[in-house]
Design an enzyme around this catalytic site. Sequence first.
Site, PDB file in Angstrom:
ATOM      1  N   GLU A 100     -12.449  -4.337  -5.986  1.00  9.69           N
ATOM      2  CA  GLU A 100     -11.556  -3.301  -5.446  1.00  9.69           C
ATOM      3  C   GLU A 100     -11.319  -3.504  -3.954  1.00  9.69           C
ATOM      4  O   GLU A 100     -10.224  -3.277  -3.456  1.00  9.69           O
ATOM      5  CB  GLU A 100     -12.121  -1.906  -5.719  1.00  9.69           C
ATOM      6  CG  GLU A 100     -12.063  -1.493  -7.181  1.00  9.69           C
ATOM      7  CD  GLU A 100     -10.637  -1.476  -7.732  1.00  9.69           C
ATOM      8  OE1 GLU A 100      -9.676  -1.374  -6.955  1.00  9.69           O
ATOM      9  OE2 GLU A 100     -10.487  -1.595  -8.955  1.00  9.69           O
TER      10      GLU A 100
ATOM     11  N   TYR B 113      -8.923   5.835  -2.400  1.00 10.01           N
ATOM     12  CA  TYR B 113      -8.553   4.962  -3.518  1.00 10.01           C
ATOM     13  C   TYR B 113      -9.792   4.262  -4.083  1.00 10.01           C
ATOM     14  O   TYR B 113     -10.054   4.301  -5.293  1.00 10.01           O
ATOM     15  CB  TYR B 113      -7.497   3.910  -3.109  1.00 10.01           C
ATOM     16  CG  TYR B 113      -7.417   2.846  -4.179  1.00 10.01           C
ATOM     17  CD1 TYR B 113      -6.708   3.087  -5.347  1.00 10.01           C
ATOM     18  CD2 TYR B 113      -8.157   1.667  -4.080  1.00 10.01           C
ATOM     19  CE1 TYR B 113      -6.712   2.174  -6.388  1.00 10.01           C
ATOM     20  CE2 TYR B 113      -8.176   0.742  -5.110  1.00 10.01           C
ATOM     21  CZ  TYR B 113      -7.452   0.998  -6.258  1.00 10.01           C
ATOM     22  OH  TYR B 113      -7.490   0.111  -7.290  1.00 10.01           O
TER      23      TYR B 113
ATOM     24  N   ASP C 289      -2.349   4.297  -5.966  1.00 14.38           N
ATOM     25  CA  ASP C 289      -2.030   3.128  -5.148  1.00 14.38           C
ATOM     26  C   ASP C 289      -0.508   2.929  -5.195  1.00 14.38           C
ATOM     27  O   ASP C 289       0.214   3.762  -5.753  1.00 14.38           O
ATOM     28  CB  ASP C 289      -2.796   1.884  -5.627  1.00 14.38           C
ATOM     29  CG  ASP C 289      -2.218   1.305  -6.916  1.00 14.38           C
ATOM     30  OD1 ASP C 289      -1.445   2.015  -7.607  1.00 14.38           O
ATOM     31  OD2 ASP C 289      -2.515   0.140  -7.225  1.00 14.38           O
TER      32      ASP C 289
END
Length: 337
Positions: free
Chosen positions: A38, A126, A144
């Site tokens: 990520e 996020y 996102d």
Amino acid sequence: MSALGGLPQAKLLQWYDENQRPLPWRETSDPWAILLSEILLQQTQVSRGMVFWHRMVEAFPTIQSMADSPVDRVLKAWEGAGYYSRARRLHALSQLVMLPSSEGGFDGSLPSSYEALLSLPGIGPYTAAAVSSIAFSQPHACVDGNIRRVMARQHQLMEPSARDVQSWADQHLVHHRSGDWNQALMELGATVCTPKKPQCHSCPIQTSCRGRDTPTAYPLPKKTKVREVTLWVCVEFDRLGNPIIQQRQQGGLFGGLWGPQLHEGERSDAGNNEVYAGTVAHKLSHRAMTVHVYVSTQISPDSGFNPADVAMSVLDQKIIETASMSRYDSAYTFQKS
Ligand code: SF4
């Protein structure tokens, strides 16, 4: 904003089950490996992210292995991935997680809750939502750029606010498969509901999409201001041919990485005992950099560093390459000073 009824969630999940790309971090349940993916994928294409993910997982298979490493080793492994502050914060995160809870740490385990993840260095909303849902099945909705585009097209919105997109994502989260749901929406945006050529005919959620007749009208493209920056640099080499480079101060551009000293502005010509080697162009997300490279014709009495032994940005690698080529091509004789 009113909630859009009828988003066919089951169809999207089924489509994801059948069509998801076989990405390596989808084949692990290790929270550390998922966190690495990520962080690496932020502002990085998947194909590039994959190369660096393999490199990082191999170099630092556990949080402890990173916490035990000097930050320079983390920066070296991160070399070429860009946005180096991410690597420095990741290192800080690993050291914090390894601390005992009595000292404010997490006893060596990545926390599973959104709030605890959000408290760690380098983790924003996020990443906290992505890791808590994908690695720990917690019900948190990600937002996102891909999800924003899908949402804007579903509702025919030109400029949905961050709050509206988050609210839409929260309302439609499939709680019992939160990680898959978040990934399904992002996958749809990355592979079907793409910015320029959305494939609405094969979209699993086309029945609820108000924007499908004119999808590319939504959302308005975000304007990124790119600042043009001109710099110059004069590279010196030692008698072994190693460039004289320093470690840049933390916090600045390319902080913690190594390179020659950069100067802002233009130069009309090479200085004494210098030759012009070439010009290097380099783009960052908000900066277009043009660097005029000069080389000292004098051999430095100081000792340089082998670029292979230290972490350098791609820009600095290009500068050293340009300077090195010039040393071999130049008609000048390089003199011992
Ligand atoms: S129908 Fe088209 S515009 Fe709508 S979500 Fe699907 S791909 Fe995007």
